[in-house]
Design a protein around this motif. Structure first.
Motif, short mmCIF file in Angstrom:
data_model
loop_
_atom_site.label_atom_id
_atom_site.label_comp_id
_atom_site.label_asym_id
_atom_site.label_seq_id
_atom_site.Cartn_x
_atom_site.Cartn_y
_atom_site.Cartn_z
N GLU A 197 0.81 -1.22 0.00
CA GLU A 197 0.00 0.00 0.00
C GLU A 197 0.84 1.28 0.00
O GLU A 197 0.45 2.30 -0.58
CB GLU A 197 -0.94 0.01 1.20
CG GLU A 197 -2.09 -0.99 1.10
CD GLU A 197 -1.69 -2.40 1.50
OE1 GLU A 197 -2.56 -3.29 1.50
OE2 GLU A 197 -0.50 -2.61 1.82
N LYS A 198 2.00 1.25 0.66
CA LYS A 198 2.83 2.46 0.78
C LYS A 198 4.09 2.40 -0.09
O LYS A 198 4.98 3.25 0.04
CB LYS A 198 3.22 2.68 2.24
CG LYS A 198 2.02 2.89 3.16
CD LYS A 198 2.48 3.12 4.60
CE LYS A 198 1.27 3.35 5.51
NZ LYS A 198 1.70 3.58 6.92
N VAL A 199 4.16 1.46 -0.99
CA VAL A 199 5.37 1.24 -1.79
C VAL A 199 5.50 2.25 -2.93
O VAL A 199 4.52 2.59 -3.60
CB VAL A 199 5.37 -0.20 -2.35
CG1 VAL A 199 6.41 -0.36 -3.46
CG2 VAL A 199 5.62 -1.20 -1.24
N VAL A 200 6.73 2.73 -3.14
CA VAL A 200 7.12 3.43 -4.37
C VAL A 200 8.43 2.79 -4.82
O VAL A 200 9.42 2.83 -4.10
CB VAL A 200 7.32 4.94 -4.14
CG1 VAL A 200 7.80 5.59 -5.45
CG2 VAL A 200 6.05 5.60 -3.67
N GLU A 201 8.43 2.19 -6.01
CA GLU A 201 9.60 1.47 -6.47
C GLU A 201 9.75 1.62 -7.97
O GLU A 201 8.80 1.99 -8.66
CB GLU A 201 9.49 -0.02 -6.10
CG GLU A 201 8.34 -0.74 -6.79
CD GLU A 201 8.22 -2.19 -6.35
OE1 GLU A 201 8.74 -2.52 -5.27
OE2 GLU A 201 7.59 -2.98 -7.09
N PRO A 202 10.95 1.33 -8.51
CA PRO A 202 11.13 1.44 -9.97
C PRO A 202 10.21 0.49 -10.73
O PRO A 202 9.94 -0.62 -10.29
CB PRO A 202 12.60 1.04 -10.17
CG PRO A 202 13.25 1.25 -8.85
CD PRO A 202 12.20 0.96 -7.82
N ASN A 203 9.73 0.96 -11.87
CA ASN A 203 8.85 0.17 -12.71
C ASN A 203 9.71 -0.59 -13.73
O ASN A 203 9.91 -0.15 -14.86
CB ASN A 203 7.84 1.07 -13.43
CG ASN A 203 6.70 0.30 -14.04
OD1 ASN A 203 6.77 -0.92 -14.18
ND2 ASN A 203 5.64 0.99 -14.41
N PHE A 204 10.26 -1.73 -13.30
CA PHE A 204 11.18 -2.48 -14.15
C PHE A 204 10.50 -3.02 -15.40
O PHE A 204 11.15 -3.23 -16.42
CB PHE A 204 11.82 -3.63 -13.37
CG PHE A 204 12.79 -3.17 -12.31
CD1 PHE A 204 13.91 -2.44 -12.67
CD2 PHE A 204 12.57 -3.45 -10.98
CE1 PHE A 204 14.81 -2.01 -11.71
CE2 PHE A 204 13.47 -3.02 -10.02
CZ PHE A 204 14.59 -2.30 -10.37
N MET A 205 9.18 -3.26 -15.34
CA MET A 205 8.49 -3.80 -16.51
C MET A 205 8.57 -2.84 -17.69
O MET A 205 8.69 -3.25 -18.84
CB MET A 205 7.02 -4.07 -16.17
CG MET A 205 6.24 -4.70 -17.31
SD MET A 205 4.50 -4.96 -16.91
CE MET A 205 3.87 -3.28 -16.96
N ARG A 206 8.57 -1.54 -17.40
CA ARG A 206 8.62 -0.53 -18.47
C ARG A 206 9.98 0.15 -18.55
O ARG A 206 10.22 0.96 -19.44
CB ARG A 206 7.53 0.52 -18.24
CG ARG A 206 6.12 -0.07 -18.19
CD ARG A 206 5.07 1.00 -18.11
NE ARG A 206 3.74 0.48 -17.89
CZ ARG A 206 2.94 0.02 -18.83
NH1 ARG A 206 3.36 0.00 -20.08
NH2 ARG A 206 1.73 -0.41 -18.54
N ASN A 207 10.84 -0.14 -17.58
CA ASN A 207 12.17 0.47 -17.51
C ASN A 207 12.11 1.98 -17.40
O ASN A 207 13.02 2.70 -17.84
CB ASN A 207 13.02 0.06 -18.73
CG ASN A 207 14.51 0.20 -18.44
OD1 ASN A 207 14.94 0.08 -17.30
ND2 ASN A 207 15.29 0.46 -19.47
N ALA A 208 11.03 2.48 -16.82
CA ALA A 208 10.88 3.91 -16.58
C ALA A 208 9.68 4.10 -15.65
O ALA A 208 8.80 3.24 -15.56
CB ALA A 208 10.66 4.68 -17.88
#
Length: 362
Positions: free
Chosen positions: A78-89
């Protein structure tokens, strides 16, 4: 922001900037941004937390490339902010992150697109009376058969829209488009298909329809039944519908290159050239990189710019999928150091051909 009711973006909201606000978005000098190809995530710092580079770039990425995390699929996010590796951006953000953003704006609803939805839309509860809607208005996107939808807000401040959806048209034009996409995929993966089918055939000229269907699904990574398309794709050269001449199937379609103003030069096509397959498969990305590297903005590519573009794209491709710039020079007929080609000509020169002539530009 729509009628003090809805925050609308393509993908997400600025969830990485320190104390982000709507004013951060307005302050982005959009005219100075040439590309968002390069991710603004730097990696983990000494404290183990993900770090991001310039605030304006991370804001643009988050708006254009991010995706929400459904806690029903990934509990505890619920509180996560992480890199979007699926889109690489961009970022992947939890529902409480989206809720906090809406609370800061004093709005009940966020609307975004960026992801295909089978029904054309879905909604995710963020808690606290807030909601995130994903809406996709392109029916049958890339032939996947999805419905399309739009959201209609009444302006009453509730943030709850009326959904208007429709199913994809099944007319002949759509069937033609889907057929073209299948042929495009086949031409982009001919080297892989040839190796797979040759191994499966074990010296046979024909393989069963079931084998043909299985290997197409595996190589093209499409969960569809190709058997109804067999006659169209593999031609009439079949025996009672039970077998496929796999070589005939592969040789039916190929990629031609026709350059403007060089009609005297014979068309060059792929046949079983794996290098050509890779160049064709990545032609759109190559054109984007070429525009990014076009320093003077004249739309003309030199050999050195093409070399840099291929090297840049190769740095982002996995082993076995890297391209050879010398093959591209041969295809584009760039023999001298001073030879040039426009980006527009590069985009327009690729044509899918068949034994019966050109099908269409791609």
């Amino acid at each position: 922001v729509l009628e003090k009711e809805v925050f609308i973006s393509h993908a997400g909201m600025p969830c990485r900037a320190e104390s982000p606000s709507i004013y951060h978005i307005g302050a982005v000098a959009r005219g100075n941004l040439r590309s968002t190809v390069v991710s603004s995530w730097e990696g983990r710092g000494k404290d183990g937390q993900w770090k991001a580079t310039p605030k304006s770039m991370s804001i643009v990425e988050d708006l254009l490339w991010s995706d929400p995390i459904d806690p029903r699929d990934e509990p505890g996010t619920e509180k996560v902010v992480e890199p979007n590796f699926m889109r690489n951006a961009g970022s992947r953000f939890g529902v409480h992150v989206a809720r906090d953003w809406l609370e800061k704006l004093a709005l009940p609803t966020m609307v975004r697109s960026h992801e295909v939805r089978h029904s054309g839309w879905d909604t995710l509860s963020l808690g606290g009376g807030k909601a995130l809607w994903t809406v996709f208005s392109n029916a049958n996107y890339q032939g996947c058969g999805n419905d399309a939808a739009v959201l209609v807000f009444s302006g009453d401040g509730s943030g709850v829209p009326q959904v208007v959806s429709w199913q994809p048209d099944t007319n002949s034009n759509l069937r033609l488009q889907n057929r073209q996409r299948l042929i495009d995929l086949i031409c982009s993966n001919k080297a892989k298909l040839r190796a797979r089918l040759e191994e499966a055939a074990e010296g046979r000229a024909r393989i069963s329809t079931e084998e043909w269907n299985f290997h197409l699904r595996e190589v093209l990574e499409l969960d569809i039944d190709f058997k109804p398309f067999k006659r169209d794709l593999a031609g009439r050269n079949t025996k009672e519908g039970k077998t496929v001449d796999w070589r005939y199937f592969l040789n039916r379609f190929h990629v031609d290159v026709h350059l403007e103003g060089r009609s005297d030069r014979p068309a060059l096509h792929s046949k079983n050239d794996a290098a050509m397959d890779l160049l064709y498969k990545n032609r759109t990305e190559l054109a984007s990189v070429f525009l990014f590297l076009d320093a003077n903005g004249d739309g003309v590519l030199t050999r050195s710019e093409i070399t840099k573009g291929v090297e840049l794209l190769n740095s982002r491709l996995p082993p076995g999928q890297k391209m050879d710039a010398s093959i591209l020079f041969r295809i584009l007929d760039l023999d001298g150091e001073n030879d040039e080609i426009s980006v527009n000509d590069f985009v327009a020169c690729w044509t899918i051909g068949s034994a019966h002539g050109s099908i269409d530009h791609v």
